[in-house]
Design a protein around this motif. Structure first.
Motif: not given
Length: 172
Positions: A57-68, A88-100
């Motif tokens: 779903q668009k919001s409240n997805d728990g940080g997961i956009d898709g599941i296969l 120019d908007n690079t993805v940083g460590r914090q974003t990857i840590s949050q996804f983890h």
């Protein structure tokens, strides 16, 4: 024109297409972009023969956009996070840590993070440490072209040569 020149010309066309594709992706609605990325991963075979793929779903997805789900029972899953960012908007460590952390809450040991921009070096290190496959804009467009997602064949050319085996059979 030599065969090498032909290959160079095709490589240049593919590079131009990649640039155009990335520009178009960056202008695409974020939710539509999520659907496109799940389609790409499905075409790459990650859904599995009897599995299913869906965008959360668009919001409240728990940080997961898709599941296969790679199998019919959904026992083997791939969790996907996508970010449609400007160059120019690079993805940083914090974003990857949050996804983890989001993956950990799902009980998943790995995931795929796709962006239209790029990753910082520390994000790449975190991705390796957390078993998250990172796909930047350049790799993304190469995959889309290879699996023909968002692109279509405009022309097909054949380069023919003499079939010496055909003639050798006739001489015997």
């Amino acid at each position: 024109m030599t065969e090498g020149q032909i290959h160079n010309w095709f490589d240049k066309q593919k590079e131009n297409l990649s640039d155009e594709l990335l520009t178009k992706l960056r202008k695409t609605d974020p939710y539509v972009f999520e659907h496109m990325m799940i389609e790409l991963m499905t075409r790459m075979g990650y859904k599995g023969a009897d599995g299913e793929a869906f965008v959360t779903q668009k919001s409240n997805d728990g940080g997961i956009d898709g599941i296969l789900n790679q199998d019919a029972l959904g026992l083997r899953k791939i969790y996907v996070q996508v970010k449609r960012y400007a160059e120019d908007n690079t993805v940083g460590r914090q974003t990857i840590s949050q996804f983890h952390g989001d993956l950990d809450l799902q009980g998943a040991g790995s995931g795929v993070f796709i962006t239209t921009s790029s990753f910082t070096r520390s994000a790449e290190e975190a991705g390796k440490k957390f078993n998250i496959r990172l796909i930047d804009g350049e790799a993304l467009t190469k995959l889309m072209i290879e699996y023909k997602v968002g692109v279509q064949v405009q022309h097909t050319f054949e380069l023919l040569e003499i079939d010496n085996d055909f003639f050798d059979k006739r001489d015997n």
